[in-house]
Design an enzyme around this catalytic site. Sequence first.
Site, PDB file in Angstrom:
ATOM      1  N   LYS A 156       0.842  -1.173   0.000  1.00  0.00           N
ATOM      2  CA  LYS A 156       0.000   0.000   0.000  1.00  0.00           C
ATOM      3  C   LYS A 156       0.896   1.248   0.000  1.00  0.00           C
ATOM      4  CE  LYS A 156      -1.891   1.880   3.641  1.00  0.00           C
ATOM      5  NZ  LYS A 156      -1.349   2.682   4.732  1.00  0.00           N
ATOM      6  N   HIS A 186      -1.389  -5.024   5.762  1.00  0.00           N
ATOM      7  CA  HIS A 186      -0.729  -5.782   6.842  1.00  0.00           C
ATOM      8  C   HIS A 186      -1.683  -6.084   8.007  1.00  0.00           C
ATOM      9  CE1 HIS A 186      -0.062  -1.874   8.843  1.00  0.00           C
ATOM     10  NE2 HIS A 186       0.219  -2.551   9.944  1.00  0.00           N
ATOM     11  N   LYS A 190      -2.416  -9.652  11.017  1.00  0.00           N
ATOM     12  CA  LYS A 190      -2.357  -9.611  12.480  1.00  0.00           C
ATOM     13  C   LYS A 190      -3.157 -10.774  13.058  1.00  0.00           C
ATOM     14  CE  LYS A 190      -1.875  -4.577  12.833  1.00  0.00           C
ATOM     15  NZ  LYS A 190      -0.740  -4.196  13.666  1.00  0.00           N
ATOM     16  N   GLU A 224      -3.846   5.878  17.193  1.00  0.00           N
ATOM     17  CA  GLU A 224      -2.381   5.837  17.219  1.00  0.00           C
ATOM     18  C   GLU A 224      -1.846   6.957  18.092  1.00  0.00           C
ATOM     19  OE1 GLU A 224      -0.281   4.379  13.566  1.00  0.00           O
ATOM     20  OE2 GLU A 224      -1.763   5.717  12.686  1.00  0.00           O
ATOM     21  N   ASP A 243      -5.084   6.598   4.292  1.00  0.00           N
ATOM     22  CA  ASP A 243      -3.996   5.848   4.916  1.00  0.00           C
ATOM     23  C   ASP A 243      -4.520   4.690   5.776  1.00  0.00           C
ATOM     24  OD1 ASP A 243      -1.190   5.515   5.612  1.00  0.00           O
ATOM     25  OD2 ASP A 243      -1.733   6.256   7.599  1.00  0.00           O
ATOM     26  N   HIS A 248      -7.192  -0.614   6.241  1.00  0.00           N
ATOM     27  CA  HIS A 248      -7.222  -1.388   7.482  1.00  0.00           C
ATOM     28  C   HIS A 248      -8.607  -1.420   8.135  1.00  0.00           C
ATOM     29  CE1 HIS A 248      -3.063  -1.139   6.672  1.00  0.00           C
ATOM     30  NE2 HIS A 248      -2.781  -0.067   7.371  1.00  0.00           N
ATOM     31  N   LYS A 348      -4.004  10.098  14.344  1.00  0.00           N
ATOM     32  CA  LYS A 348      -2.620  10.121  14.824  1.00  0.00           C
ATOM     33  C   LYS A 348      -2.536  11.072  16.011  1.00  0.00           C
ATOM     34  CE  LYS A 348      -0.240   8.487  10.869  1.00  0.00           C
ATOM     35  NZ  LYS A 348       0.110   7.136  11.286  1.00  0.00           N
TER      36      LYS A 348
HETATM   37  C1  BG6 Z   1       0.170   1.920   8.007  1.00  0.00           C
HETATM   38  C2  BG6 Z   1      -0.064   3.390   7.897  1.00  0.00           C
HETATM   39  O1  BG6 Z   1      -0.477   1.234   6.969  1.00  0.00           O
HETATM   40  O2  BG6 Z   1      -0.343   1.450   9.256  1.00  0.00           O
HETATM   41  C3  BG6 Z   1       0.578   4.128   9.052  1.00  0.00           C
HETATM   42  O3  BG6 Z   1       0.473   3.862   6.678  1.00  0.00           O
HETATM   43  C4  BG6 Z   1       0.117   3.541  10.368  1.00  0.00           C
HETATM   44  O4  BG6 Z   1       0.287   5.518   8.996  1.00  0.00           O
HETATM   45  C5  BG6 Z   1       0.286   2.038  10.377  1.00  0.00           C
HETATM   46  O5  BG6 Z   1       0.884   4.135  11.399  1.00  0.00           O
HETATM   47  C6  BG6 Z   1      -0.338   1.439  11.612  1.00  0.00           C
HETATM   48  O6  BG6 Z   1       0.004   0.091  11.680  1.00  0.00           O
HETATM   49  P1  BG6 Z   1       0.102  -0.668  13.093  1.00  0.00           P
HETATM   50  O7  BG6 Z   1       0.388  -2.076  12.708  1.00  0.00           O
HETATM   51  O8  BG6 Z   1       1.193   0.010  13.842  1.00  0.00           O
HETATM   52  O9  BG6 Z   1      -1.238  -0.480  13.727  1.00  0.00           O
END
Ligand code: BG6
Length: 518
Positions: A156, A186, A190, A224, A243, A248, A348
């Site tokens: 991505k 990703h 998980k 986050e 993003d 996600h 964020k």
């Molecule tokens: C990424 C985003 O796909 O996922 C980031 O581009 C984000 O901005 C991240 O911080 C969060 O992933 P995780 O696994 O830390 O929750």
Amino acid sequence: MTTAATPEPTVFVIFGAAGDLAWRKLVPALYNLFLDRWLPEKFLILGQGHRQMTETEFRRHLRQGVDQFSRRGKTEKGQWESFAAHLSFVASELDDPRAYTNLAKQLAALDQEWHTRAHHVFYLAMPPGMIGTVTRELAKARLHLERQRSRIVVEKPFGQDLASARALNLTLAANFEESQTFRIDHYLGKETVQNIQAFRFANAIFEPVWNRRYIDHVQITVAEQVGVENRGHYYDKAGALRDMIQNHLLQILCLIAMEPPISFDADEVRNKKVDVLRAIRPIAPEELHRFAVRGQYGAGWIEGREVPAYRSEPNVAPDSSTESYAAVKLLVDNWRWQGVPFYLRTGKHLQARISEVSIQFRPVPHQSFPPAAMMDWRPNRLIIALQPEEGILLRFEAKYPGPSLRLAPVLMQFYYREAFRITPPEAYETLLLDVMRGDATLFMRADQAEAAWAAITPVLETWEAIRPTDFPNYQAGTWGPEAADDLIAQDGRSWVMPTFLQCQEDLAICRVTMAPGS
Ligand code: BG6
């Protein structure tokens, strides 16, 4: 969710191997797979980068990444050296056809040396602008031809919007079959996200209540604590909607809302997810304020540290209108979910790093208890905690001990770390192993990526057309803009205070006395 064993002999080619992704995620994941004996004996990681580097420098650089980012912590000398023997590097330009003919020769030579026909993974760890060039050059060098043995992996962001995602899909499809194409999200790797399927489809007791008759609403929170860090260049053109929500959070929504699949065949699972995405009701631009809220952080404090405003971050425009926070309310127009809102939020520099799905059930149809007994009554709630705590909690009512009749909410809790006592693999470990095995269940199919873009397009377009006038509208270290509270309050609901945050302090007390949220 594969159950197969060690992959076939494999050459794992990473384009952009000197970059951040390979350093932080890919190589640490491959190293852990190696230590856990998931990699085949005949295995090579072939890094490509445009900067000249000796093999020794390349290995040293990767070792630093593994030391810093592997879930196992620092490498142990002997183990690293056995792994490093599988690492090789070649400097080349991505648009140089000779690099690909040389690669083809090298792969053929390896087949001879290994007395086998190895599988080839081409991992594009690079900005999307180069995907077209690399796929075309791979095809010109005839590296795409082995449909069963060669695969391409794309990271991505998968496009900037629906049109660019379609264009990317066409470019990929011109050279590789869909079955060879692995689009990474990703979150799907998980453990806790995968466990949503296990929870829903390996247990008989939840399915009968998993619908509009019993569920009042669903909240998906991915909060986050980090800001944009050093990713201003990318993030300022993306924003939270692109993003996080487009990929996600929508994928989590799909897992919660999908119909039970007939099997865990990759296409069957993905068909069911696409059905959900297609059922998301389009939001009319004139109604957007009732369905979506955006925010951007101003300066504030995170865990005692002062942090700058989004607009003062490196590589971010000083008058940027990019959102670092997004909340949306989505309705899924099908029989199961008609009228059940799904509230999604992410941002964020929020107060805590926490990802949870909260499923709130309807109240009982008739209250037989006297009002005095009901003072602390709360509806049932199921919490699927994705990170950093990993587990599932069910809130239900119990009789508070004592002579008077009084109800109190209690929690039934399952924690991964307590139940299984093992460190689960990182998402990339699962995903890279699946790529090597050729199992695409946890990857985005072309139509799935497009349907996810289509679902957020009305919000994206309206936000782009109208510049926000109130940015920054939340202080770093808080739970986001007030407007997000209003968004959910207009339906007579409120955001759930992440359960694990309340439980962190004292689990025992939390077990008995907590009445999370209202
Ligand atoms: C990424 C985003 O796909 O996922 C980031 O581009 C984000 O901005 C991240 O911080 C969060 O992933 P995780 O696994 O830390 O929750």
